[in-house]
Design a protein around this motif. Structure first.
Motif, mmCIF file in Angstrom:
data_model
loop_
_atom_site.group_PDB
_atom_site.id
_atom_site.type_symbol
_atom_site.label_atom_id
_atom_site.label_comp_id
_atom_site.label_asym_id
_atom_site.label_seq_id
_atom_site.Cartn_x
_atom_site.Cartn_y
_atom_site.Cartn_z
ATOM 1 N N UNK A 271 -2.593 -10.839 -0.692
ATOM 2 C CA UNK A 271 -3.013 -10.047 0.469
ATOM 3 C C UNK A 271 -1.896 -9.140 0.985
ATOM 4 N N UNK A 272 -0.648 -9.426 0.591
ATOM 5 C CA UNK A 272 0.475 -8.612 1.082
ATOM 6 C C UNK A 272 0.800 -7.441 0.168
ATOM 7 N N UNK A 273 0.213 -7.428 -1.024
ATOM 8 C CA UNK A 273 0.665 -6.466 -2.045
ATOM 9 C C UNK A 273 0.374 -5.016 -1.691
ATOM 10 N N UNK A 274 -0.764 -4.767 -1.052
ATOM 11 C CA UNK A 274 -1.105 -3.390 -0.710
ATOM 12 C C UNK A 274 -0.121 -2.854 0.334
ATOM 13 N N UNK A 275 0.226 -3.723 1.298
ATOM 14 C CA UNK A 275 1.204 -3.328 2.319
ATOM 15 C C UNK A 275 2.580 -3.124 1.679
ATOM 16 N N UNK A 276 2.908 -3.997 0.721
ATOM 17 C CA UNK A 276 4.194 -3.855 0.024
ATOM 18 C C UNK A 276 4.218 -2.559 -0.788
ATOM 19 N N UNK A 277 3.091 -2.227 -1.408
ATOM 20 C CA UNK A 277 3.017 -0.979 -2.185
ATOM 21 C C UNK A 277 3.190 0.224 -1.259
ATOM 22 N N UNK A 278 2.633 0.116 -0.055
ATOM 23 C CA UNK A 278 2.787 1.187 0.930
ATOM 24 C C UNK A 278 4.270 1.332 1.317
ATOM 25 N N UNK A 279 4.939 0.191 1.477
ATOM 26 C CA UNK A 279 6.375 0.207 1.797
ATOM 27 C C UNK A 279 7.149 0.910 0.679
ATOM 28 N N UNK A 280 6.837 0.562 -0.546
ATOM 29 C CA UNK A 280 7.531 1.167 -1.688
ATOM 30 C C UNK A 280 7.296 2.678 -1.707
ATOM 31 N N UNK A 281 6.054 3.067 -1.425
ATOM 32 C CA UNK A 281 5.721 4.498 -1.403
ATOM 33 C C UNK A 281 6.539 5.251 -0.358
ATOM 34 N N UNK B 283 19.043 -2.898 3.168
ATOM 35 C CA UNK B 283 17.737 -2.446 2.693
ATOM 36 C C UNK B 283 17.000 -1.685 3.803
ATOM 37 N N UNK B 284 16.009 -0.915 3.364
ATOM 38 C CA UNK B 284 15.118 -0.234 4.302
ATOM 39 C C UNK B 284 13.803 -1.004 4.332
ATOM 40 N N UNK B 285 13.227 -1.156 5.515
ATOM 41 C CA UNK B 285 11.950 -1.873 5.620
ATOM 42 C C UNK B 285 10.884 -0.985 6.251
ATOM 43 N N UNK B 286 9.655 -1.241 5.855
ATOM 44 C CA UNK B 286 8.495 -0.477 6.334
ATOM 45 C C UNK B 286 7.663 -1.365 7.252
ATOM 46 N N UNK B 287 7.406 -0.916 8.465
ATOM 47 C CA UNK B 287 6.614 -1.723 9.397
ATOM 48 C C UNK B 287 5.150 -1.340 9.227
ATOM 49 N N UNK B 288 4.376 -2.262 8.690
ATOM 50 C CA UNK B 288 2.971 -1.976 8.412
ATOM 51 C C UNK B 288 2.171 -1.958 9.717
ATOM 52 N N UNK B 289 1.443 -0.883 9.933
ATOM 53 C CA UNK B 289 0.616 -0.792 11.144
ATOM 54 C C UNK B 289 -0.829 -1.155 10.805
ATOM 55 N N UNK B 290 -1.163 -0.976 9.547
ATOM 56 C CA UNK B 290 -2.558 -1.127 9.155
ATOM 57 C C UNK B 290 -2.904 -2.554 8.721
ATOM 58 N N UNK B 291 -1.955 -3.192 8.028
ATOM 59 C CA UNK B 291 -2.250 -4.500 7.447
ATOM 60 C C UNK B 291 -1.477 -5.607 8.152
#
Ligand SMILES: Cc1ncc(COP(=O)(O)O)c(C=O)c1O
Length: 360
Positions: A206-216, A179-187
């Motif tokens: 509280x994690x959903x916005x960061x997860x949505x950013x990862x999906x984007x 899988x590919x993962x997104x490292x959240x810098x903001x949240x």
């Protein structure tokens, strides 16, 4: 032995076998549900009472139920596997204990371990036919929420504990691939003193916005860094993480109150040590991750949890760019540990630590 008396009200018309078979053919994750549920009530004064196994159905709630306003809710997740003569679950007592710890953190009453175990056993036993064949399993979801009808901010005086079950296949659509993962810098996910170590619904909201950013950004999961220095890798949105180095050793972020103490994580540490692999519970920064991936010191990385089992991480993406780990696919150590774990979970290998719990 549970002290509660579980009253059985079996479903008068369970799903017909042919319809169930069609639903189990390709269940995905979390959309196909079994016929029954278990419920136990709690109220101050009376304690835990009214334990039932009954047909799965919608629950009626007052709009002033406390959970709808202040999110006093905790949950668990574990899998049941089909065997020739019944079913098994993997280390369910650990889930019972973590459920108690989560409840304590959310100022909720603790359900005795034996009642938790009896509840999940009863559901798996009555809905055993919902365990898919092959690689699938029955994902068991115990949860508890505040249902006092009151808008004041205080611990509720009434709770409802429920167990439902969902027939599942692979968690990631990409199946066994890396899988590919997104490292959240903001949240961030959890701060010291917060609820990071509890399995409470609010953490996931509280994690959903960061997860949505990862999906984007084309990623399957978000990686959270620590909330203080924004530097140390903590965990993924719904799994823990391990790193495998070129000297054969492994590391995983330490439990310190801000990450969920995963049962898969703890099992993999034990299995790796059984194999003579050095495993460190040690902080690892995002900069180290990047540097070690580039230098080749880091050979593999993987995510782990009940839903994802062991899933290789191939690509790490962040706002400033991305890097690959190893060849971007799975690695030998990841596969070795995954096989060792899954073979025990599915009773294909000896169970030296007594992790497999039989349901009859
Ligand atoms: C945030 C988070 N971390 C880690 C895990 C892994 O825990 P476990 O291995 O007990 O499923 C989960 C899944 O339950 C999770 O939601």
């Amino acid at each position: 032995m549970s002290k509660l008396k579980f009253v059985r009200h079996p479903h008068p018309s369970t799903t017909p076998a042919d319809k169930r078979a069609a639903m189990l053919a390709n269940p995905g994750f979390g959309r196909v549900f079994s016929d029954h549920m278990v419920t136990i009530r709690y109220s101050e004064g009376k304690g835990w009472h009214d334990a039932r196994i009954e047909p799965r159905r919608p629950i009626e709630m007052d709009p002033a139920s406390a959970v709808l306003h202040y999110a006093q809710e905790v949950f668990e997740g574990l899998k049941a596997y089909r065997t020739a003569d019944g079913a098994t679950m993997f280390r369910p007592r650990e889930n019972a204990r973590r459920f108690q710890q989560s409840a304590e953190r959310l100022a909720m009453p603790t359900l005795p371990e034996e009642d938790f175990l009896e509840a999940i056993d009863q559901l798996v036993s009555i809905d055993r036919d919902w365990i898919p064949d092959g690689d699938g399993s029955l994902y068991v979801r115990p949860f508890m929420f505040a249902n006092e009808i009151f808008l004041g901010v205080k611990p509720s005086s009434e709770y409802l504990f429920i167990v439902i079950a969902s027939s599942v296949g692979s968690y990631f659509k990409s199946g066994a691939d890396a899988v590919a993962v997104w490292v959240s810098q903001e949240y961030t996910r959890a701060a010291p003193g917060g609820t990071g170590a509890a399995k409470c619904g609010g953490n996931y909201a509280a994690s959903l916005l960061a997860q949505a950013e990862a999906t984007r950004h084309g990623c399957d999961q978000v990686v959270f860094l620590d909330a203080v220095e924004r530097k140390w890798v903590e965990e993924l949105g719904g799994m823990n993480v391990f790193f495998v180095f070129n000297d054969g050793s492994m590391s995983t972020p330490p439990l310190g109150g801000t990450i969920l103490p995963g049962i898969t994580r703890s099992s993999l540490i034990t299995l790796a040590k059984d194999k003579g692999i050095a495993v460190r519970e040690e902080r690892y920064s995002f900069d180290q991750w990047k540097g070690d991936a580039h230098s080749g010191k880091l050979r593999e990385a993987f995510a782990c949890g009940t839903a994802a089992v062991v899933t290789p991480i191939g690509t790490v993406r962040a706002p400033e760019g991305e890097f690959k780990i190893g060849n971007g696919g799975s690695g030998a150590r990841t596969e070795e540990l995954k096989t060792a774990l899954v073979d025990i979970q599915r009773s294909r290998a000896p169970d030296p630590h007594n992790w497999v719990h039989r349901v009859f």
